[in-house]
Write an enzyme that holds these catalytic residues in place. Sequence first.
Site, short mmCIF file in Angstrom:
data_model
loop_
_atom_site.label_atom_id
_atom_site.label_comp_id
_atom_site.label_asym_id
_atom_site.label_seq_id
_atom_site.Cartn_x
_atom_site.Cartn_y
_atom_site.Cartn_z
N ALA A 121 38.86 55.38 69.02
CA ALA A 121 38.57 56.41 67.84
C ALA A 121 38.12 55.56 66.83
CB ALA A 121 40.01 57.00 67.56
N GLY A 166 35.30 57.27 67.79
CA GLY A 166 34.60 57.52 68.79
C GLY A 166 33.05 57.23 68.75
N LYS A 224 31.26 54.59 69.28
CA LYS A 224 30.68 53.69 70.49
C LYS A 224 31.18 54.76 71.65
CE LYS A 224 31.56 49.80 67.56
NZ LYS A 224 32.40 50.35 66.59
N GLU A 239 42.94 55.63 73.02
CA GLU A 239 43.48 55.38 71.79
C GLU A 239 44.83 55.74 71.93
OE1 GLU A 239 41.59 54.77 69.00
OE2 GLU A 239 43.83 54.95 68.11
N ASP A 243 36.44 47.34 71.19
CA ASP A 243 36.28 47.11 69.53
C ASP A 243 37.58 47.38 68.94
OD1 ASP A 243 34.41 47.13 67.37
OD2 ASP A 243 34.78 49.46 67.37
N CYS A 252 34.46 44.59 63.14
CA CYS A 252 33.71 44.49 61.98
C CYS A 252 34.13 43.78 60.83
CB CYS A 252 33.52 46.00 61.30
SG CYS A 252 35.16 46.92 61.29
#
Length: 883
Positions: free
Chosen positions: A535, A537, A539, A565, A614, A715
């Site tokens: 989530a 979403g 990617k 998720e 991620d 990130c």
Amino acid sequence: WEHTGGDDLQSSIEENAVSVVAFVPPAKILAWINRVQRPVISDVVAESLGDFKKADETVIIAYLDEGDETLRAAFFEVAGKYREEFTFGLVTDAGAIEAEKITGPTVRCVKPLDEDSRDLHGFTDVESLEKFVKENSRPLIGELLPHNHRRFLERGWPMVYVFAATESERSEIRTTLKETARSYYESLTMVTVDPLEFPDLPGKLGLESSAFPSGAVHQLSADKIYPYPKGRGLTPNELLSWGLDVWQERVKPWTPPGVTTSYDNLGGRLKATRSVSIKKIPGYEPPIDHALATGQRTMSLYHEAADILSASGGNLKTRIFGRKDLKAPPQQIYALALETCKWSSVLKEVIEASELMRHERKLSPLLALLLVHDFLLSKRGVALPATHGLRTSIERHKARLNAEFTRARIRRKAGSMEALRQQVTTEHQGEAARYPRWVRVNTLKTTLEDQLASTFKDFTRVYSIGEVTDASSGKLLHVDEHIPNLLAVSPSFEFAKTEAYSSGAVILQDKASCFPAYLLDPLPEDGDVIDSCAAPGNKTTHLAALVHSRTAESEQCAQRIYAFEKDKHRALTLEKMVKLAGAKDIIRISFAQDFLKVDPNAQFFKDVGALLLDPSCSGSGIVGRDAMPTIHLPELPSSNSNKSQYQKSRKRKRGDDARAESTQEVFVDDDGTETVVATEKELKVRLEALSSFQLKLLLHALEFPAATKVTYSTCSVHAEENEQVVLRALQSEVGRRRGWRILKRDEQVRGLREWPVRGTVDASNGDTEVADACIRSYKDDGRGVMGFFVAGFVRDAPEAIDDDGPFLRDENGRIIRDASGMPTLKAARVSDPSRASATSSFPVEGPDGDEEMTENLESEDLTTSGDESSPDEKDEDEWNGFD
Ligand SMILES: C[S@@+](CC[C@H](N)C(=O)[O-])C[C@H]1O[C@@H](n2cnc3c(N)ncnc32)[C@H](O)[C@@H]1O
């Protein structure tokens, strides 16, 4: 003005004197003070009755027998409720009652100024008495005030409004029209209005907002408004003759802009038809209880917003939403505080130039900014009652503030309010304004060419990011050279309003955030794909677009993307995004599923060849996440000697200046909530915790038996969460056992191979190959992307070591083709009938919990083998299956 009476009264008057005196005539204040100092009900005897009747504008006297306890109690109850508005007295003296020629229990409402009195005979209960008091206390011509407006409207009779700028003019009008009003007392409500008290009302009645005296009639029952003709005298005769014309429908009602009224000409008479909505009635306020509740809550709005802006630590969101003691709605405080910060450089100029703070010494710089913001920029103005001290302290400088606001706009060379708004937004965006809007064209729904020819047809194509972010031009576009189907668009372009955005044809996604799916490069022969932390979403849907683009048009996509998720709310967002992107057929969502609890060896995942990981991270690469927006505070007008009471008492121990605490590290969690990490030690502890969680997830991903590709991304810009995690994974037991290695730069897809920003050698413990394989990006380096990190892991799976290519072959080595002659992919294993027969139908609770969804799942236990829980138990952590 709220007061608590008694000892507080004096101090309350002093404290509020400045604001009250300006709007309420001193005689009214005096009358009020006298009223509240009287007993709730005064005992009146024959000798004092004459004077008592003139004691107030409205005096209500009950004439009751000595022993009539029930009526006395009812009278007491109503008196208690209205004691601040009227004076109440009780006469039980038989002589006085007789002298007044009263028979039986009676309540009399006396209005000495109107020379008017009305009786209620034999009253029975509180309700009928209250009704009588409300209706009959109304003067022949009342002065419209915020607290009585609703009471006037509630009568439902036509409202006659007369506006005059000064109290003496209004008083003269009241005297002139008194007898007319007396004749129509029962069927009209006549009021005089101070335009400063109701600044919007003239406009709502179709009158000019600055030419007084003026008037209008509003027929509440039909919602028809008749402005009194400009220049026509306000004499009883003129008014009556015009009133007759209105009554006989010879005058056309005024139609507010945007409302269509149809007229039928009935032979010289006009019949107007319009649908009536109570909300459109000028001056309509919500029911009293609601108004009270809202009023009380918004009373605190400005003080609470000022407190939050002057607090220390945290960002605006955490400061507001972290507090449980706020009286005003947190969303409202947030919007006010944010918008005020945004406009503060303009508002500062306006406040200083108008010398507001020299005149209003009770205002702190922050309060002044917040109030002036709402006064000048909010549609509803200052969200306080019209007589509230804070509101009047701004509104009495209306003319100057408006004039200085116009000057500030002209100084900024903004031709219109819209232009100024645009300038202020760009200025406020600060960091974010230096970045383009990255737009991924969703190839599940459209093509780049179609979008260039539709959504972006008015855009000018440029060839560098720098040109796109040039604030002077609004519609520039650059087709990205690294990521296919990605565009960089001028930051000011409003996507929310485009059809492409609302239909999911384009997705706003930072360029760097497109790296992982593109690097993973899911090919048909990779089989199924997992997005382990999916989530909202971005990617996942990018993966779906890539998978879809590699499926031959004549074939149904056999590959599946399994999206996990952990957070159930975020899983719902993911579901929405998947639907909007048109990826429902490819993506299977497992709601509220912890990826760590999924068993890699479950039969169901035997075809998973690629995983995208991620995970949650510190968010240190995110653009536009400053701890606090900058606020420009107006300077105080003069030196210390002039410091107001407010400034002295507040001492501003934390400082009124809410400037960004830019030196602090801010962690952004998955919901966007930011936490300030103040010390180096705190930062270290936080990074350690994050990186060990990230490594755990990565090692779990490396366990999937058929997996040959994994991407790991964050990130974050911290090496601890990036290169260091990669190195630990390569050296881990599973890393070695299963033969995982880094995906080297020269093995990467072209766009990322060519992307110049790579991992650092230092962070990679001197390993230059790993450093070069790692892909990084930094905000502020002119490339227009957020801070990001991604690395790919690959391994040569034994079954992959064949040189047959991606297609199935028969025992003679010939490629197996379907009826149409298309070769059969090895990856089409998912659609293999033998696989389908090995599954059983498995009812799964969906996200709403109210819908049974069926998915073919392996009947075996899919949770990790070490997990005690059985798939049949309804455990929170249990595997929930896919939607
Ligand atoms: C950085 S966000 C993912 C962003 C997403 N990949 C995208 O591009 O839209 C991390 C997500 O992983 C979820 N998450 C964290 N730990 C998880 C776990 N153990 N299993 C599944 N999801 C997890 C979080 O709730 C959060 O939604």
